[in-house]
Design a protein around this motif. Sequence first.
Motif, PDB file in Angstrom:
ATOM      1  N   MET A   1     -10.886  -4.248   7.400  1.00 22.07           N
ATOM      2  CA  MET A   1      -9.820  -4.447   8.263  1.00 22.07           C
ATOM      3  C   MET A   1      -8.650  -5.237   7.255  1.00 22.07           C
ATOM      4  SD  MET A   1      -9.240  -6.389  11.620  1.00 22.07           S
ATOM      5  CE  MET A   1     -10.154  -5.082  12.602  1.00 22.07           C
ATOM      6  N   MET A   2      -7.651  -4.643   7.219  1.00 25.48           N
ATOM      7  CA  MET A   2      -6.597  -5.221   6.625  1.00 25.48           C
ATOM      8  C   MET A   2      -6.129  -6.471   7.288  1.00 25.48           C
ATOM      9  SD  MET A   2      -4.209  -2.069   5.280  1.00 25.48           S
ATOM     10  CE  MET A   2      -4.672  -0.900   4.278  1.00 25.48           C
ATOM     11  N   ASP A   3      -5.410  -7.456   6.375  1.00 26.85           N
ATOM     12  CA  ASP A   3      -4.897  -8.690   6.825  1.00 26.85           C
ATOM     13  C   ASP A   3      -3.434  -8.619   6.179  1.00 26.85           C
ATOM     14  OD1 ASP A   3      -5.271  -9.791   4.271  1.00 26.85           O
ATOM     15  OD2 ASP A   3      -7.122 -11.037   5.117  1.00 26.85           O
ATOM     16  N   ALA A   4      -2.595  -9.685   6.490  1.00 19.76           N
ATOM     17  CA  ALA A   4      -1.214  -9.588   6.060  1.00 19.76           C
ATOM     18  C   ALA A   4      -1.348  -9.851   4.627  1.00 19.76           C
ATOM     19  CB  ALA A   4      -0.536 -10.917   6.866  1.00 19.76           C
ATOM     20  N   LEU A   5      -2.074 -10.820   4.173  1.00 13.14           N
ATOM     21  CA  LEU A   5      -2.171 -11.042   2.544  1.00 13.14           C
ATOM     22  C   LEU A   5      -2.538  -9.705   1.883  1.00 13.14           C
ATOM     23  CD1 LEU A   5      -1.615 -13.056   0.464  1.00 13.14           C
ATOM     24  CD2 LEU A   5      -4.038 -13.806   0.883  1.00 13.14           C
ATOM     25  N   ALA A   6      -3.804  -8.959   2.183  1.00 14.06           N
ATOM     26  CA  ALA A   6      -4.249  -8.187   1.568  1.00 14.06           C
ATOM     27  C   ALA A   6      -2.962  -6.779   1.564  1.00 14.06           C
ATOM     28  CB  ALA A   6      -5.413  -7.613   2.357  1.00 14.06           C
ATOM     29  N   VAL A   7      -2.328  -6.590   2.451  1.00 14.88           N
ATOM     30  CA  VAL A   7      -1.335  -5.567   2.626  1.00 14.88           C
ATOM     31  C   VAL A   7      -0.216  -5.943   1.653  1.00 14.88           C
ATOM     32  CG1 VAL A   7       0.516  -4.391   4.115  1.00 14.88           C
ATOM     33  CG2 VAL A   7      -1.966  -4.844   4.925  1.00 14.88           C
ATOM     34  N   VAL A   8       0.241  -7.248   1.861  1.00 14.64           N
ATOM     35  CA  VAL A   8       1.470  -7.432   0.888  1.00 14.64           C
ATOM     36  C   VAL A   8       0.920  -7.785  -0.441  1.00 14.64           C
ATOM     37  CG1 VAL A   8       1.396 -10.136   0.929  1.00 14.64           C
ATOM     38  CG2 VAL A   8       3.613  -9.094   1.013  1.00 14.64           C
ATOM     39  N   CYS A   9      -0.133  -8.086  -0.666  1.00 17.68           N
ATOM     40  CA  CYS A   9      -0.408  -8.011  -2.425  1.00 17.68           C
ATOM     41  C   CYS A   9      -0.597  -6.712  -2.706  1.00 17.68           C
ATOM     42  CB  CYS A   9      -1.989  -8.519  -2.465  1.00 17.68           C
ATOM     43  SG  CYS A   9      -1.667 -10.700  -2.226  1.00 17.68           S
ATOM     44  N   GLN A  10      -1.097  -5.846  -1.891  1.00 14.66           N
ATOM     45  CA  GLN A  10      -1.485  -4.348  -2.326  1.00 14.66           C
ATOM     46  C   GLN A  10       0.229  -3.804  -2.655  1.00 14.66           C
ATOM     47  OE1 GLN A  10      -3.301  -2.796  -3.834  1.00 14.66           O
ATOM     48  NE2 GLN A  10      -4.124  -0.976  -2.984  1.00 14.66           N
ATOM     49  N   LEU A  11       1.001  -4.110  -1.750  1.00 12.97           N
ATOM     50  CA  LEU A  11       2.333  -3.588  -1.568  1.00 12.97           C
ATOM     51  C   LEU A  11       3.124  -4.044  -3.092  1.00 12.97           C
ATOM     52  CD1 LEU A  11       4.274  -1.800  -0.247  1.00 12.97           C
ATOM     53  CD2 LEU A  11       4.971  -3.445   1.053  1.00 12.97           C
ATOM     54  N   ARG A  12       2.752  -5.384  -3.188  1.00 15.28           N
ATOM     55  CA  ARG A  12       3.340  -6.158  -4.400  1.00 15.28           C
ATOM     56  C   ARG A  12       3.057  -5.429  -5.899  1.00 15.28           C
ATOM     57  NH1 ARG A  12       0.702 -11.177  -5.492  1.00 15.28           N
ATOM     58  NH2 ARG A  12      -0.840  -9.625  -6.159  1.00 15.28           N
ATOM     59  N   ASP A  13       1.715  -5.090  -5.810  1.00 15.05           N
ATOM     60  CA  ASP A  13       1.041  -4.427  -7.028  1.00 15.05           C
ATOM     61  C   ASP A  13       1.880  -2.963  -6.959  1.00 15.05           C
ATOM     62  OD1 ASP A  13      -0.260  -6.529  -7.624  1.00 15.05           O
ATOM     63  OD2 ASP A  13      -2.173  -5.766  -6.662  1.00 15.05           O
ATOM     64  N   LEU A  14       2.041  -2.253  -6.285  1.00 12.53           N
ATOM     65  CA  LEU A  14       2.779  -1.029  -6.070  1.00 12.53           C
ATOM     66  C   LEU A  14       4.062  -1.115  -6.599  1.00 12.53           C
ATOM     67  CD1 LEU A  14       1.158   0.614  -2.909  1.00 12.53           C
ATOM     68  CD2 LEU A  14       0.555   1.471  -5.197  1.00 12.53           C
ATOM     69  N   ALA A  15       4.843  -2.172  -6.028  1.00 15.78           N
ATOM     70  CA  ALA A  15       6.173  -2.344  -6.512  1.00 15.78           C
ATOM     71  C   ALA A  15       6.420  -2.778  -7.662  1.00 15.78           C
ATOM     72  CB  ALA A  15       6.767  -3.399  -5.540  1.00 15.78           C
ATOM     73  N   SER A  16       5.123  -3.523  -8.560  1.00 18.51           N
ATOM     74  CA  SER A  16       5.471  -3.657  -9.730  1.00 18.51           C
ATOM     75  C   SER A  16       5.707  -2.670 -10.833  1.00 18.51           C
ATOM     76  CB  SER A  16       4.153  -4.625 -10.243  1.00 18.51           C
ATOM     77  OG  SER A  16       3.086  -3.843 -10.287  1.00 18.51           O
ATOM     78  N   GLU A  17       5.299  -1.310 -10.277  1.00 23.81           N
ATOM     79  CA  GLU A  17       5.292  -0.127 -11.027  1.00 23.81           C
ATOM     80  C   GLU A  17       6.915   0.317 -10.780  1.00 23.81           C
ATOM     81  OE1 GLU A  17       3.202   0.800 -13.214  1.00 23.81           O
ATOM     82  OE2 GLU A  17       1.550  -0.350 -12.586  1.00 23.81           O
ATOM     83  N   PRO A  18       7.906   0.341 -11.644  1.00 24.79           N
ATOM     84  CA  PRO A  18       8.971   1.008 -11.265  1.00 24.79           C
ATOM     85  C   PRO A  18       9.089   2.236 -10.752  1.00 24.79           C
ATOM     86  CG  PRO A  18       8.854  -0.027 -13.663  1.00 24.79           C
ATOM     87  CD  PRO A  18       7.627   0.049 -13.346  1.00 24.79           C
ATOM     88  N   GLN A  19       8.270   3.272 -11.105  1.00 21.63           N
ATOM     89  CA  GLN A  19       8.389   4.543 -10.603  1.00 21.63           C
ATOM     90  C   GLN A  19       8.067   4.570  -9.139  1.00 21.63           C
ATOM     91  OE1 GLN A  19       5.981   3.631 -12.735  1.00 21.63           O
ATOM     92  NE2 GLN A  19       4.133   4.334 -12.289  1.00 21.63           N
ATOM     93  N   ASN A  20       7.769   3.468  -8.533  1.00 19.37           N
ATOM     94  CA  ASN A  20       7.503   3.414  -6.979  1.00 19.37           C
ATOM     95  C   ASN A  20       8.251   2.571  -6.198  1.00 19.37           C
ATOM     96  OD1 ASN A  20       4.743   4.833  -7.299  1.00 19.37           O
ATOM     97  ND2 ASN A  20       3.662   2.644  -7.568  1.00 19.37           N
ATOM     98  N   ARG A  21       9.213   2.130  -6.901  1.00 16.19           N
ATOM     99  CA  ARG A  21      10.317   1.131  -6.032  1.00 16.19           C
ATOM    100  C   ARG A  21      11.310   1.914  -5.163  1.00 16.19           C
ATOM    101  NH1 ARG A  21      11.274  -2.585 -11.334  1.00 16.19           N
ATOM    102  NH2 ARG A  21       9.194  -3.514 -11.627  1.00 16.19           N
ATOM    103  N   GLU A  22      11.699   2.887  -5.462  1.00 17.07           N
ATOM    104  CA  GLU A  22      12.868   3.686  -4.659  1.00 17.07           C
ATOM    105  C   GLU A  22      12.049   4.212  -3.270  1.00 17.07           C
ATOM    106  OE1 GLU A  22      15.732   7.529  -4.662  1.00 17.07           O
ATOM    107  OE2 GLU A  22      14.518   7.216  -6.294  1.00 17.07           O
ATOM    108  N   ALA A  23      10.747   4.765  -3.688  1.00 16.83           N
ATOM    109  CA  ALA A  23      10.010   5.081  -2.529  1.00 16.83           C
ATOM    110  C   ALA A  23       9.481   4.150  -1.321  1.00 16.83           C
ATOM    111  CB  ALA A  23       8.793   6.078  -3.004  1.00 16.83           C
ATOM    112  N   ILE A  24       9.261   2.875  -1.845  1.00 17.23           N
ATOM    113  CA  ILE A  24       8.699   1.906  -1.187  1.00 17.23           C
ATOM    114  C   ILE A  24      10.002   1.508  -0.241  1.00 17.23           C
ATOM    115  CG2 ILE A  24       8.249  -0.605  -0.907  1.00 17.23           C
ATOM    116  CD1 ILE A  24       6.750  -0.110  -3.569  1.00 17.23           C
ATOM    117  N   VAL A  25      11.343   1.307  -0.682  1.00 16.69           N
ATOM    118  CA  VAL A  25      12.438   0.950   0.252  1.00 16.69           C
ATOM    119  C   VAL A  25      12.844   2.137   1.222  1.00 16.69           C
ATOM    120  CG1 VAL A  25      14.877   0.450  -0.383  1.00 16.69           C
ATOM    121  CG2 VAL A  25      13.305  -0.717  -1.715  1.00 16.69           C
ATOM    122  N   GLN A  26      12.459   3.283   0.538  1.00 15.11           N
ATOM    123  CA  GLN A  26      12.810   4.447   1.683  1.00 15.11           C
ATOM    124  C   GLN A  26      11.971   4.556   2.687  1.00 15.11           C
ATOM    125  OE1 GLN A  26      14.733   7.693  -0.035  1.00 15.11           O
ATOM    126  NE2 GLN A  26      16.082   6.608  -1.367  1.00 15.11           N
TER     127      GLN A  26
END
Length: 271
Positions: A1-26
Amino acid sequence: MMDALAVVCQLRDLASEPQNREAIVQDQGCLPGLVLFLDHQNPEVLFATLQTLRYLAELTPNITIMKNELGMMVSLENLIERDGLSVDITALAKEVYNILSEPANPAPRTPERQRRKKPQFFINSSNKKAKSVTLHIQGLDSTHQRSLCEEALLKVKGVISFTFQMASKRCTVRIRSDLPTENLGTAIAATKVLSAQQVVKNETGEEVYIPLNPGEAEVPQNSALPDYLPEEEESPEREVDRAISRTAAKEDSSGSWLNAAASFLSKSFYW
């Protein structure tokens, strides 16, 4: 089961890749969820959320969208004024707030740019065996400090290899994709004489430093030296074209991490 810290950490790691940033915001659920996390009581969640926003703001067209997201600026202001937070959290909150507050010269708006898109871009994290992280290490001034850093990194479970550039005080570390970058900062900070920041490039190719907040949790350690992965499996350069590779035919996959995260964010927001 996901918790807040696990979700935001995974999202942060994805955001660290420049090619993902536009898609995350949209994406329809990510920004509202990040705004929600700015009011969280867990300092680790707060810091990871701010790191995610800092990554996303590296893409200039994202800034206006982020600034106009309901509750974003107010939540950042409240966070800056909140008592009892660490200096790192307050400083990063101010940095993100200032970036979003600066006058922007956005590209001409089009319906496609303004419209939020459904997720269609994230590959499952298990498809990438390793990633490279570049660190700027304060205090890396001699062979003695280098030896301390080597010993610290060798103890971290999930570190595959690393190389040093002593002249620029940098270390390029190859790590497993599921290893949080903060673990490297925590291990290096444990030397008491060194500290690390992650080096990333923004959309214009300029290098910026992202603070790594040393965590209080114990970092999993190796009982032996780490195994090396085959170079063809771990090279990030060879996976660039596949980093945003989920096609429409696979959008309905129940195993999509982003779908699970979006569901978690939606439930958190409305409950």
